[in-house]
Structures are given as C-alpha cells and as structure tokens.
Motif scaffolding. Structure first.
Motif, PDB file in Angstrom:
ATOM      1  N   LEU A  20       0.804  -1.214   0.000  1.00  0.00           N
ATOM      2  CA  LEU A  20       0.000   0.000   0.000  1.00  0.00           C
ATOM      3  C   LEU A  20       0.836   1.262   0.000  1.00  0.00           C
ATOM      4  CD1 LEU A  20      -2.623  -1.152   2.628  1.00  0.00           C
ATOM      5  CD2 LEU A  20      -2.781  -1.270   0.133  1.00  0.00           C
ATOM      6  N   ALA A  21       2.144   1.125   0.122  1.00  0.00           N
ATOM      7  CA  ALA A  21       3.028   2.289   0.185  1.00  0.00           C
ATOM      8  C   ALA A  21       2.844   3.159  -1.053  1.00  0.00           C
ATOM      9  CB  ALA A  21       4.481   1.839   0.301  1.00  0.00           C
ATOM     10  N   GLY A  22       2.621   4.435  -0.848  1.00  0.00           N
ATOM     11  CA  GLY A  22       2.475   5.373  -1.954  1.00  0.00           C
ATOM     12  C   GLY A  22       1.112   5.366  -2.610  1.00  0.00           C
ATOM     13  N   CYS A  23       0.167   4.626  -2.041  1.00  0.00           N
ATOM     14  CA  CYS A  23      -1.144   4.494  -2.675  1.00  0.00           C
ATOM     15  C   CYS A  23      -2.255   5.226  -1.929  1.00  0.00           C
ATOM     16  CB  CYS A  23      -1.529   3.011  -2.777  1.00  0.00           C
ATOM     17  SG  CYS A  23      -0.431   2.064  -3.823  1.00  0.00           S
ATOM     18  N   ALA A  24      -1.912   6.045  -0.979  1.00  0.00           N
ATOM     19  CA  ALA A  24      -2.931   6.682  -0.150  1.00  0.00           C
ATOM     20  C   ALA A  24      -3.926   7.493  -0.960  1.00  0.00           C
ATOM     21  CB  ALA A  24      -2.269   7.567   0.900  1.00  0.00           C
ATOM     22  N   ASN A  25      -3.487   8.140  -2.016  1.00  0.00           N
ATOM     23  CA  ASN A  25      -4.387   8.967  -2.812  1.00  0.00           C
ATOM     24  C   ASN A  25      -4.661   8.371  -4.180  1.00  0.00           C
ATOM     25  OD1 ASN A  25      -4.626  10.985  -0.828  1.00  0.00           O
ATOM     26  ND2 ASN A  25      -2.596  11.755  -1.393  1.00  0.00           N
ATOM     27  N   GLN A  26      -4.355   7.091  -4.328  1.00  0.00           N
ATOM     28  CA  GLN A  26      -4.564   6.427  -5.601  1.00  0.00           C
ATOM     29  C   GLN A  26      -5.530   5.276  -5.399  1.00  0.00           C
ATOM     30  OE1 GLN A  26      -0.811   5.179  -7.163  1.00  0.00           O
ATOM     31  NE2 GLN A  26       0.142   7.144  -6.822  1.00  0.00           N
ATOM     32  N   ASN A  27      -6.046   4.774  -6.505  1.00  0.00           N
ATOM     33  CA  ASN A  27      -6.882   3.589  -6.465  1.00  0.00           C
ATOM     34  C   ASN A  27      -5.985   2.400  -6.779  1.00  0.00           C
ATOM     35  OD1 ASN A  27      -8.666   1.549  -6.800  1.00  0.00           O
ATOM     36  ND2 ASN A  27      -9.973   2.622  -8.246  1.00  0.00           N
ATOM     37  N   PRO A  28      -5.448   1.685  -5.760  1.00  0.00           N
ATOM     38  CA  PRO A  28      -4.455   0.657  -6.006  1.00  0.00           C
ATOM     39  C   PRO A  28      -4.971  -0.566  -6.729  1.00  0.00           C
ATOM     40  CG  PRO A  28      -5.128   0.618  -3.716  1.00  0.00           C
ATOM     41  CD  PRO A  28      -5.785   1.812  -4.354  1.00  0.00           C
ATOM     42  N   LEU A  29      -6.263  -0.790  -6.773  1.00  0.00           N
ATOM     43  CA  LEU A  29      -6.777  -1.994  -7.401  1.00  0.00           C
ATOM     44  C   LEU A  29      -7.344  -1.760  -8.789  1.00  0.00           C
ATOM     45  CD1 LEU A  29      -8.442  -3.639  -4.306  1.00  0.00           C
ATOM     46  CD2 LEU A  29      -6.160  -3.960  -5.196  1.00  0.00           C
ATOM     47  N   GLY A  30      -7.435  -0.554  -9.217  1.00  0.00           N
ATOM     48  CA  GLY A  30      -7.867  -0.270 -10.579  1.00  0.00           C
ATOM     49  C   GLY A  30      -9.358  -0.370 -10.813  1.00  0.00           C
ATOM     50  N   SER A  31     -10.180  -0.379  -9.788  1.00  0.00           N
ATOM     51  CA  SER A  31     -11.619  -0.452  -9.959  1.00  0.00           C
ATOM     52  C   SER A  31     -12.270   0.667  -9.166  1.00  0.00           C
ATOM     53  CB  SER A  31     -12.148  -1.802  -9.467  1.00  0.00           C
ATOM     54  OG  SER A  31     -13.548  -1.796  -9.463  1.00  0.00           O
ATOM     55  N   GLU A  32     -13.209   1.341  -9.764  1.00  0.00           N
ATOM     56  CA  GLU A  32     -13.897   2.426  -9.069  1.00  0.00           C
ATOM     57  C   GLU A  32     -14.967   1.894  -8.118  1.00  0.00           C
ATOM     58  OE1 GLU A  32     -13.059   5.627  -9.103  1.00  0.00           O
ATOM     59  OE2 GLU A  32     -11.409   5.068 -10.392  1.00  0.00           O
ATOM     60  N   THR A  33     -15.579   0.747  -8.448  1.00  0.00           N
ATOM     61  CA  THR A  33     -16.707   0.273  -7.659  1.00  0.00           C
ATOM     62  C   THR A  33     -16.418  -0.978  -6.849  1.00  0.00           C
ATOM     63  OG1 THR A  33     -17.522  -0.992  -9.536  1.00  0.00           O
ATOM     64  CG2 THR A  33     -18.372   1.242  -9.279  1.00  0.00           C
ATOM     65  N   GLY A  34     -15.471  -1.788  -7.210  1.00  0.00           N
ATOM     66  CA  GLY A  34     -15.192  -3.027  -6.506  1.00  0.00           C
ATOM     67  C   GLY A  34     -16.197  -4.105  -6.867  1.00  0.00           C
ATOM     68  N   VAL A  35     -16.157  -5.198  -6.105  1.00  0.00           N
ATOM     69  CA  VAL A  35     -17.039  -6.341  -6.317  1.00  0.00           C
ATOM     70  C   VAL A  35     -17.564  -6.812  -4.969  1.00  0.00           C
ATOM     71  CG1 VAL A  35     -15.872  -7.116  -8.428  1.00  0.00           C
ATOM     72  CG2 VAL A  35     -15.144  -8.019  -6.204  1.00  0.00           C
ATOM     73  N   ARG A  36     -18.596  -7.639  -5.000  1.00  0.00           N
ATOM     74  CA  ARG A  36     -19.080  -8.306  -3.794  1.00  0.00           C
ATOM     75  C   ARG A  36     -18.287  -9.592  -3.628  1.00  0.00           C
ATOM     76  NH1 ARG A  36     -25.007  -9.530  -3.793  1.00  0.00           N
ATOM     77  NH2 ARG A  36     -24.644  -9.754  -1.557  1.00  0.00           N
ATOM     78  N   LEU A  37     -17.740  -9.822  -2.435  1.00  0.00           N
ATOM     79  CA  LEU A  37     -16.944 -11.018  -2.175  1.00  0.00           C
ATOM     80  C   LEU A  37     -17.555 -11.782  -1.007  1.00  0.00           C
ATOM     81  CD1 LEU A  37     -14.428 -12.676  -2.921  1.00  0.00           C
ATOM     82  CD2 LEU A  37     -13.189 -11.338  -1.204  1.00  0.00           C
ATOM     83  N   GLY A  38     -17.925 -13.017  -1.290  1.00  0.00           N
ATOM     84  CA  GLY A  38     -18.525 -13.873  -0.266  1.00  0.00           C
ATOM     85  C   GLY A  38     -17.529 -14.905   0.245  1.00  0.00           C
ATOM     86  N   THR A  39     -17.892 -16.162   0.147  1.00  0.00           N
ATOM     87  CA  THR A  39     -17.132 -17.267   0.714  1.00  0.00           C
ATOM     88  C   THR A  39     -15.713 -17.352   0.178  1.00  0.00           C
ATOM     89  OG1 THR A  39     -19.171 -18.521   1.027  1.00  0.00           O
ATOM     90  CG2 THR A  39     -17.140 -19.782   0.993  1.00  0.00           C
ATOM     91  N   LEU A  40     -14.790 -17.685   1.092  1.00  0.00           N
ATOM     92  CA  LEU A  40     -13.416 -18.018   0.714  1.00  0.00           C
ATOM     93  C   LEU A  40     -13.269 -19.538   0.803  1.00  0.00           C
ATOM     94  CD1 LEU A  40     -11.395 -15.424   2.832  1.00  0.00           C
ATOM     95  CD2 LEU A  40     -12.131 -15.213   0.449  1.00  0.00           C
ATOM     96  N   SER A 136     -21.268 -22.154  -8.032  1.00  0.00           N
ATOM     97  CA  SER A 136     -20.725 -23.066  -7.032  1.00  0.00           C
ATOM     98  C   SER A 136     -21.859 -23.750  -6.280  1.00  0.00           C
ATOM     99  CB  SER A 136     -19.863 -22.271  -6.043  1.00  0.00           C
ATOM    100  OG  SER A 136     -19.445 -23.093  -4.979  1.00  0.00           O
ATOM    101  N   ASP A 137     -21.613 -24.987  -5.856  1.00  0.00           N
ATOM    102  CA  ASP A 137     -22.589 -25.703  -5.044  1.00  0.00           C
ATOM    103  C   ASP A 137     -22.598 -25.188  -3.608  1.00  0.00           C
ATOM    104  OD1 ASP A 137     -23.274 -27.285  -7.191  1.00  0.00           O
ATOM    105  OD2 ASP A 137     -21.928 -28.920  -6.633  1.00  0.00           O
ATOM    106  N   GLU A 138     -21.477 -24.605  -3.196  1.00  0.00           N
ATOM    107  CA  GLU A 138     -21.347 -24.072  -1.847  1.00  0.00           C
ATOM    108  C   GLU A 138     -21.036 -22.580  -1.939  1.00  0.00           C
ATOM    109  OE1 GLU A 138     -19.237 -26.304   1.239  1.00  0.00           O
ATOM    110  OE2 GLU A 138     -18.626 -27.627  -0.395  1.00  0.00           O
ATOM    111  N   GLY A 139     -21.178 -21.920  -0.826  1.00  0.00           N
ATOM    112  CA  GLY A 139     -20.798 -20.511  -0.778  1.00  0.00           C
ATOM    113  C   GLY A 139     -21.994 -19.606  -0.613  1.00  0.00           C
ATOM    114  N   THR A 140     -21.747 -18.529   0.107  1.00  0.00           N
ATOM    115  CA  THR A 140     -22.798 -17.531   0.335  1.00  0.00           C
ATOM    116  C   THR A 140     -22.220 -16.139   0.114  1.00  0.00           C
ATOM    117  OG1 THR A 140     -22.262 -17.356   2.683  1.00  0.00           O
ATOM    118  CG2 THR A 140     -23.955 -18.941   2.071  1.00  0.00           C
TER     119      THR A 140
END
Length: 141
Positions: A20-40, A136-140
């Motif tokens: 994260l160094a140097g990314c405080a004012n940047q979008n480090p992941l390249g997405s403006e909206t992100g995604v929904r992330l459920g099960t790992l 997937s058969d599993e996951g929420t």
C-alpha cells in the motif's frame, strides 16, 4: 520455518503495508466500484495436511485473519464481513511462499459482471482465483 524465522503473521503485515506504500491517494486496485466477495475456499489436492495464514482486507483495512489447516479437499470460510461492493486484497503465507491477490484488480481482463464472487486459494503453485458464486454448489454472499 524454524523458531528463529519471521512469523507468517509478521510477513503478512509487512506485505500488506508495503503493497500500500504510496497508494494513499490512488486507487491501487484499478476499480472504481469493486465487487461483492462472499465465501473463501482453501483447496488442498495433497493427502498431507497443509496450513496457510490468510488475511482479507477490504478497502485496505483487515476484516478477516486466520490460519487455516487444510486436509485434502476444500476448507470453507463463510463471510463474517460485509459483502457490499468493495476492493479487496487477499494476503496469504504458507511455509514456503507469501503473496497477495487484489480483487478485482488482478482480474481486470475478465468479465466481472457477476452479482457476487467467491475466492479460492490453491496450495498447488500457490495462487488465488475468483468465481461467480452462483456457479458453485457451496458458498454464500
């Protein structure tokens, strides 16, 4: 790792801070909206039990951290975090490797139109991939 080695938890903290160094004012992941992330998921093809230290970050703040001991097959981690759209980082450390996957940043060439995603850590050639959770058969979410 022997007792004189740096702990995997310390390595994850260092990796998280340095990524994260140097990314405080940047979008480090390249997405403006992100995604929904459920099960790992943690997938181990080996008959030998393996362990991985995982840390999930949402918008650069840790939201989940645990050491997972995985026998052959899948270990399932259902979300205890908010699954509203965001930018995530999944940091991982095994006895042999350490790495980080940015979600959705590392998948920018893919169609990211699913309503919600799961993420799978693979011990073989350690890596992370994301999948439409409805496939997937599993996951929420």
């Amino acid at each position: 790792m022997d007792d004189s080695s740096v702990s995997r938890r310390h390595l994850l903290a260092t990796l998280g801070a340095s990524s994260l160094a140097g990314c405080a004012n940047q979008n480090p992941l390249g997405s403006e909206t992100g995604v929904r992330l459920g099960t790992l998921f943690v997938y181990n093809r080996s008959q030998e039990t393996k362990s991985v230290q995982l840390q999930l970050r949402r918008d650069n703040a840790p939201i989940y951290e645990n050491e997972i001991k995985a026998a052959e097959g899948y270990e399932v981690i259902d979300p205890s975090w908010s699954t509203e759209p965001a930018k995530y980082s999944l940091l991982w450390a095994t006895d042999d490797d350490i790495g980080m996957t940015s979600i959705p940043g590392d998948f920018s060439g893919r169609d990211l139109s699913a309503d919600c995603y799961s993420a799978t850590f693979y011990f073989d050639n350690p890596s992370v991939n994301i999948h439409d959770i409805e496939e997937s058969d599993e996951g929420t979410c």
